[in-house]
Write a protein that holds these residues in place. Sequence first.
Motif, mmCIF file in Angstrom:
data_model
loop_
_atom_site.group_PDB
_atom_site.id
_atom_site.type_symbol
_atom_site.label_atom_id
_atom_site.label_comp_id
_atom_site.label_asym_id
_atom_site.label_seq_id
_atom_site.Cartn_x
_atom_site.Cartn_y
_atom_site.Cartn_z
ATOM 1 N N TYR A 286 1.233 -1.109 0.006
ATOM 2 C CA TYR A 286 -0.045 -0.002 0.087
ATOM 3 C C TYR A 286 0.741 1.842 0.101
ATOM 4 O O TYR A 286 2.005 1.395 1.136
ATOM 5 C CB TYR A 286 -0.834 -0.035 0.932
ATOM 6 N N ILE A 287 0.600 2.115 -0.797
ATOM 7 C CA ILE A 287 1.737 3.470 -0.890
ATOM 8 C C ILE A 287 0.517 3.830 -0.460
ATOM 9 O O ILE A 287 -0.691 4.482 -0.442
ATOM 10 C CB ILE A 287 1.520 3.979 -2.919
ATOM 11 N N TYR A 288 1.810 4.865 0.873
ATOM 12 C CA TYR A 288 0.444 5.808 1.343
ATOM 13 C C TYR A 288 1.294 7.755 0.758
ATOM 14 O O TYR A 288 0.372 8.067 1.501
ATOM 15 C CB TYR A 288 1.380 6.304 3.438
ATOM 16 N N GLN A 289 2.064 7.698 0.580
ATOM 17 C CA GLN A 289 2.588 9.007 0.145
ATOM 18 C C GLN A 289 3.914 9.133 -1.591
ATOM 19 O O GLN A 289 4.729 7.909 -0.727
ATOM 20 C CB GLN A 289 3.031 9.676 1.445
ATOM 21 N N VAL A 290 3.091 9.905 -1.767
ATOM 22 C CA VAL A 290 4.435 9.801 -2.839
ATOM 23 C C VAL A 290 4.027 11.636 -2.944
ATOM 24 O O VAL A 290 3.418 12.191 -3.391
ATOM 25 C CB VAL A 290 4.179 9.307 -4.147
ATOM 26 N N GLN A 291 5.372 12.433 -2.329
ATOM 27 C CA GLN A 291 5.485 13.301 -2.629
ATOM 28 C C GLN A 291 7.054 14.194 -2.908
ATOM 29 O O GLN A 291 7.712 13.487 -2.665
ATOM 30 C CB GLN A 291 4.869 14.142 -1.081
ATOM 31 N N ILE A 292 7.001 14.718 -4.076
ATOM 32 C CA ILE A 292 7.998 15.112 -4.674
ATOM 33 C C ILE A 292 7.633 16.572 -4.673
ATOM 34 O O ILE A 292 6.693 17.457 -5.051
ATOM 35 C CB ILE A 292 7.881 14.456 -6.574
ATOM 36 N N HIS A 293 8.858 16.618 -3.821
ATOM 37 C CA HIS A 293 9.270 18.021 -3.978
ATOM 38 C C HIS A 293 8.791 18.872 -5.849
ATOM 39 O O HIS A 293 9.167 18.458 -6.075
ATOM 40 C CB HIS A 293 10.865 18.781 -3.407
ATOM 41 N N PRO A 294 8.708 20.077 -5.240
ATOM 42 C CA PRO A 294 8.232 21.468 -6.754
ATOM 43 C C PRO A 294 9.255 20.929 -7.639
ATOM 44 O O PRO A 294 9.544 20.734 -8.681
ATOM 45 C CB PRO A 294 7.280 22.041 -6.301
ATOM 46 N N GLU A 295 10.730 21.685 -7.057
ATOM 47 C CA GLU A 295 11.546 21.901 -7.845
ATOM 48 C C GLU A 295 12.158 20.505 -8.507
ATOM 49 O O GLU A 295 13.266 20.426 -9.637
ATOM 50 C CB GLU A 295 13.087 21.929 -7.701
#
Length: 153
Positions: free
Chosen positions: A76-85
């Motif tokens: 289960y993928i809970y979070q994928v967050q890529i910095h805007p840069e």
Amino acid sequence: MKITLRSAQEADLVYLLELRRLTMDEYLLQDGVDTSDEEHLFRIKYNFEDAKIILVNNIKAGLFKASYIAQSKQWYIYQVQIHPEFQGNGIGGELIKGLCMDALKQGCTVGLSVLKSNPAKTLYDRLGFTVVDSNCSEYEMVYKSKIMTQTLE
């Protein structure tokens, strides 16, 4: 571009809170979801032992958090967050594809939820995830290969 993962540590919490605000507040507000620091920190700390800091050329570029749920044979993928840069470079897609391929080898599915207002849903659609449920603010999605689906029928 060299992408690596390392385990998140308590010292990363300030970065992770900033990252979550940068990448999620807009969509959370659109869907009427709580954006308080307390709620963000609760989400960040949930399954924190599985949280990985994404590094691009040894620079912090985001968060990838996926956990194995044995009773359902699912990652289960809970979070994928890529910095805007770092967005737009295929980082999130590559990490998700890698997890999906590993899961298939293990005979597992991959699940995730996505806010209805979050444009990341188009990425999940493109990668082969399908909506299996929804509520007022989120879609629940699952990735299964055609081979897995055929063996389950």
